[in-house]
Design a protein around this motif. Structure first.
Motif, mmCIF file in Angstrom:
data_model
loop_
_atom_site.group_PDB
_atom_site.id
_atom_site.type_symbol
_atom_site.label_atom_id
_atom_site.label_comp_id
_atom_site.label_asym_id
_atom_site.label_seq_id
_atom_site.Cartn_x
_atom_site.Cartn_y
_atom_site.Cartn_z
ATOM 1 N N MET A 138 0.850 -1.193 0.000
ATOM 2 C CA MET A 138 0.000 0.000 0.000
ATOM 3 C C MET A 138 0.886 1.243 0.000
ATOM 4 S SD MET A 138 -1.418 0.105 3.878
ATOM 5 C CE MET A 138 -0.361 0.169 5.308
ATOM 6 N N ILE A 139 0.253 2.344 -0.411
ATOM 7 C CA ILE A 139 0.998 3.598 -0.447
ATOM 8 C C ILE A 139 0.617 4.415 0.774
ATOM 9 C CG2 ILE A 139 1.119 5.805 -1.622
ATOM 10 C CD1 ILE A 139 1.143 4.258 -4.224
ATOM 11 N N MET A 140 1.629 4.845 1.489
ATOM 12 C CA MET A 140 1.384 5.666 2.676
ATOM 13 C C MET A 140 1.922 7.058 2.433
ATOM 14 S SD MET A 140 2.180 3.540 6.087
ATOM 15 C CE MET A 140 2.675 4.955 7.006
ATOM 16 N N HIS A 141 1.159 8.038 2.844
ATOM 17 C CA HIS A 141 1.617 9.410 2.692
ATOM 18 C C HIS A 141 2.393 9.838 3.922
ATOM 19 C CE1 HIS A 141 -0.877 9.949 -0.802
ATOM 20 N NE2 HIS A 141 -1.921 9.544 -0.137
ATOM 21 N N LEU A 142 3.602 10.304 3.710
ATOM 22 C CA LEU A 142 4.301 11.023 4.781
ATOM 23 C C LEU A 142 4.367 12.463 4.304
ATOM 24 C CD1 LEU A 142 7.292 8.657 5.609
ATOM 25 C CD2 LEU A 142 5.043 8.655 6.575
ATOM 26 N N GLY A 162 3.965 -4.360 4.686
ATOM 27 C CA GLY A 162 4.214 -4.505 6.114
ATOM 28 C C GLY A 162 4.973 -3.297 6.612
ATOM 29 N N GLU A 163 6.133 -3.549 7.201
ATOM 30 C CA GLU A 163 6.923 -2.441 7.729
ATOM 31 C C GLU A 163 8.024 -2.004 6.773
ATOM 32 O OE1 GLU A 163 7.202 -0.591 10.640
ATOM 33 O OE2 GLU A 163 5.268 -1.240 11.376
ATOM 34 N N ILE A 172 9.919 1.615 7.923
ATOM 35 C CA ILE A 172 9.228 2.910 7.933
ATOM 36 C C ILE A 172 9.909 3.856 8.916
ATOM 37 C CG2 ILE A 172 7.076 4.080 8.501
ATOM 38 C CD1 ILE A 172 5.604 1.620 7.558
#
Lengths: 350, 570
Positions: free
Chosen positions: B210-214, B233-234, B551
């Protein structure tokens, strides 16, 4: 004083069921009041001690220059905030997660002795449910919080939340085991799983009798509480607010509050298991001698709380893989070593 | 030691006829116009034979009167010699197109993308010609061309086109509007390319990723930028960076302000390093004018720039530490408290805490106040002891080592190739500091060391930063001893209209090598100001570093860059 106790004992012998019911209701009321007010004080102390350590002022407006009423103001704000439930969440689980967290905390509190009253040369422990396996029960009930955390994170339908939830569970599994082994080691030396008996058996504090277990237990406790360096499940620099990202208003307040409830209860457990509980010399002043065991316990609890707060201000946060590594590769083997030590010492002095 | 005329003769002998026009400004500066067909060969020759391994940036210039555009590639070397070659390539204004240098220099990527989106110059052979700073709606407007009117239109004062929707809301559109495009009344020149989102989602290979926004709003970012990470995962599998969230168009604004007004805009590029930015702009203008700065003014500038370096390093380090320790981390508060002392020192001279606008063409705004030296001598030893304490504190912290060591390591070779700047480069072991390479003011007379690391990881970056503060303290102490009395401004009257000319001036910003390329056409406003920001250079290297890390490490790496998106976006 002796007369009153005699009457109560007589009543208890005649009507055990009614007596248990009355004691239970009084206990539950007193318990929730004591624990929740205590947790509020812990939050206040957390903010104030932290700011002192960091050369800041901390809350200093509401309730005089010590900001003692700040927590009340915060609570009012949280209660009156709009209760937002995002549309994408799994509503049932989302709503029940904070309630389960609160219930779990109260289950812990029920079995913890909050001290003892010293009356007539005898200690009367203040515990609502004085069960035989209370040490193990408390340790197990503390981990209900992790289930609530997982529920909250999983139901939130948010990427940050789900990562926080996974991290919380991974951490909990890695540290509940060494923590349980430490409780068993204490029980082995005390020949009992009852917290009251464990306290009474500590002529020498367990912290000195099994120093390894003491260190492992306090690390596992900080992990269980999810505070720095083990706050991966809500590391705000990485995953915003972790499992509680989607919560707001009083639901968030409940989740947040339970962490501090657990903080308080965990610190009491620490004092009971390893620091001799309420054992200590009786203060030879009328009235003070009655509550002197409680004073000793309170002092020990405050020291534990203070220590855990300062840890937060001075350490870096570990990465989640380092946390699980530490748990499985170091803490678990060392706690087993400690168990062996406890068995040897315990059977030698038995 | 190679000098500029030797470089020129080497190019001329290797490629006869390739150099159309040239000017040797000094031993360290070479200006040459290269035949656009031979630019790749010349660059290959420079990098292989003459140690030009540092592609420092490039600037596009729109010469509307001459009906041509220019791309200026700024080439230098990481310490082998001190020549900066400014290689110009000309292209007609209709369908401008030049050859891309991305094949030779990895870090040419962003610089060329920026020129493409701002000026519409096509780069042949560029692998990913996507917008970098501008939003998709502005593509095709080519805002840095001289005939760009702007929204609102600077000539008519009209805002963007307002369209009332059926619901009664008002939507603003940059021309051409959707209706105009549909009606076919305007010719759209919008280039076709996949959007950021599409490029990102192309990389998702399975359901477990998945794509996570930071960012752009995130506790990790020092300013708004979007860092998207593709996680399983991580683990971070790939990172995507989108900048331009605080693109202010400072370079364009400065073209529309007088020379003196321009100084205030350099402040706003990076408010923790505003004195270096002032210095960079003023130095470039002084170079065009050929001004000599009085000695006292030079010392004052050095003192203030070093003070500003200290405070920038302190807040950069402190902020980074909170990223891996949480906001409750006590040393961060102590760093901020110590920084306050430095800020007060600067404030006592300039009157401002962050945006100083203190440096002037040919001098400084005002003299040091009474008792400044005494206050400095009192505060600096305290600062020194504190920094030594911080170094010792982190050296003995096992969790610090577990979190920082071998995280985001770059080897010296990679750092050079990627064109990192400042502490990232020096932590990798490359002693590259503008105060030595391209000395300005009185730096040659001062004794200081260039701090380098060995592993190039996050721990080294912090260590280099903290030890650089000690060097800055050393410099300031020497300056306080040596500072002469005298005028603080040159006697020469600064003309309102700066004579035609161009200059490239480099300073050591707290974040690394900062350069400004200033062109004057003899008017009262700059014709073109190009800022080569240090964080822009370092920022580009972030995404490859994040592949395959956790992450939490992604945060530790991004934070260790000492970011200032405000400066990289300009």
């Amino acid at each position: 004083m002796d007369g009153i106790i005699e009457i109560i004992t007589q009543f208890a012998a005649q009507e055990p069921a009614i007596f248990a019911l009355i004691i239970g209701i009084i206990g539950a009321a007193v318990l929730s009041a004591v624990v929740n007010v205590g947790a509020m004080l812990v939050i206040w102390a957390d903010r104030k001690v932290m700011s002192d350590f960091c050369n800041r002022f901390g809350p200093n407006r509401v309730g005089g220059r010590w900001g003692i009423l700040q927590l009340g103001a915060d609570a009012i704000k949280l209660f009156t905030k709009e209760d937002v439930i995002p549309s994408g969440v799994d509503k049932g689980v989302y709503v029940w997660a904070p309630i389960l967290a609160s219930a779990g905390t109260m289950l812990v509190a029920a079995a913890i002795p909050f001290g003892a009253l010293h009356i007539g040369g005898k200690d009367y422990p203040l515990v609502v449910a004085n069960m035989d396996i209370s040490a193990f029960y408390v340790e197990a009930a503390l981990s209900i919080m992790s289930i609530a955390v997982f529920m909250a994170g999983y139901s939130s339908n948010n990427k940050y939340s789900i990562l926080g939830a996974f991290r919380g569970v991974a951490r909990m599994i890695a540290y509940e085991v060494p923590m349980g082994v430490c409780v068993i080691s204490v029980a082995v030396m005390a020949h009992s799983l009852n917290l009251v008996e464990i306290v009474q058996s500590q002529t020498v504090w367990n912290a000195f009798a099994q120093p390894l277990g003491f260190i492992i237990f306090i690390i596992a406790l900080v992990t269980d509480l999810g505070r720095v360096p083990f706050d991966q499940s809500e590391a705000e620099e990485e995953i915003i607010c972790g499992y509680s990202t989607e919560y707001s208003g009083i639901r968030w307040g409940l989740l947040y509050f339970q962490e501090y409830n657990n903080f308080l209860l965990g610190s009491i457990l620490m004092a009971l298991l390893f620091l001799g509980g309420w054992n200590g010399p009786i203060i030879p002043i009328p009235l003070l001698d009655i509550i002197s065991p409680m004073i000793w316990l309170l002092m020990k609890v405050i020291i534990v709380i203070w220590f855990i707060i300062l840890v937060r201000a001075s350490l870096f946060r570990l990465r989640i893989d380092q946390v699980t590594d530490l748990g499985w590769k170091w803490m678990l083997p060392l706690s087993l070593v400690n168990l062996g030590w406890a068995v040897i010492i315990g059977s030698y002095f038995a | 030691m190679t000098n500029a005329s030797e470089v020129l003769s080497s190019i001329q002998s290797a490629f006869p006829g390739a150099v159309l026009d040239s000017r040797v400004e000094s031993d360290r500066r070479l200006w040459a116009t290269i035949d656009s067909n031979k630019i790749l060969d010349v660059c290959k020759h420079l990098s292989s034979k003459l140690n030009f391994d540092h592609y420092s940036g490039s600037a596009g210039v729109d010469w509307i009167a001459r009906k041509e555009m220019e791309v200026v590639a700024i080439m230098a070397s990481h310490g082998a010699h001190q020549v900066v070659a400014m290689l110009k390539v000309k292209t007609p204004r209709e369908n401008p197109s030049v050859k891309s240098l991305t094949g030779l220099y990895w870090n040419a990527n962003w610089y060329e993308r920026e020129i493409w989106e701002m000026l519409g110059i096509n780069f042949e052979g560029h692998p990913e010609l996507y917008p970098l700073l501008l939003s998709d709606g502005l593509m095709g407007a080519w805002p840095w061309r001289k005939d760009f009117k702007g929204y609102p239109d600077l000539t008519t004062g009209e805002r963007a086109v307002a369209i009332t929707t059926t619901e009664g809301y008002t939507e603003y559109h940059f021309p051409p509007t959707p209706a105009e495009i549909e009606a076919g009344t305007v010719v759209t020149q919008r280039p076709k390319y996949p959007s950021f989102r599409e490029r990102e989602e192309r990389e998702i290979k399975s359901d477990s990723e998945m794509i996570m926004h930071l960012g752009p709003q995130h506790a990790m970012v020092p300013g708004p930028f979007l860092l998207d990470i593709l996680v399983e995962g991580e683990r971070v599998k790939k990172a995507f960076l989108d900048i331009g969230y605080i693109h202010k168009g400072i370079e364009k604004i400065m073209e529309n302000r007088t020379w003196l007004q321009g100084i205030t805009y350099t402040d706003r590029m990076c408010y923790v390093a505003s004195l270096s930015n002032n210095e960079c702009y003023c130095g470039a203008v002084e170079k065009i004018l050929g001004l000599e700065v009085p000695l006292r003014a030079q010392y004052i500038r050095v003192i203030l720039e070093e003070l500003s370096r200290i405070q920038s390093h302190l807040i950069g380090t402190g902020e980074f530490l909170t990223l891996i320790a949480g906001v409750g981390f006590a040393p961060w508060q102590y760093m901020i408290m110590d920084r306050e002392k430095i800020i007060s020192l600067i404030e006592s001279v300039t009157g401002a805490r962050l945006t100083h606008t203190f440096v002037r063409f040919g001098g400084v705004r005002n003299d040091l106040p009474e008792g400044f030296a005494e206050q400095c001598r009192k505060d600096l030893p305290y600062m020194k002891s504190r920094i030594e304490e911080f170094i010792e504190l982190f050296a003995q912290d096992p969790i610090y080592h577990a979190r920082m060591e071998n995280i985001g390591s770059i080897s010296a070779e990679t750092a050079k190739r990627m064109g990192c700047a400042g502490r990232v480069l020096r932590a990798a072991g490359v002693a590259y500091d503008m105060r030595r390479e391209d000395p300005i003011l009185v730096y040659p007379e001062l004794d200081f060391d260039i701090v380098t690391g060995t592993r190039g990881d996050s721990a080294d970056r912090i260590d280099v930063t903290l030890r650089e503060i000690l060097q800055s303290i050393r410099i300031i102490e020497q300056c306080l001893d040596k500072i002469p009395s005298g005028p603080i401004k040159t006697d020469v009257k600064i003309p309102k209209k700066i004579p035609a000319g161009e200059a490239y001036y480099r300073v050591e910003d707290p974040r690394g090598e900062m350069g400004m390329y200033v062109i004057s056409d003899g008017g009262d406003k700059p014709y073109r100001v190009k800022v080569r920001g240090p964080f822009y250079a370092t920022f580009q290297t972030l995404t490859p570093l994040l592949e395959g890390v956790y992450i939490a490490d992604a945060v530790a790496i991004a934070g260790s860059m000492d970011g200032c998106p405000s400066e990289s976006d300009r």
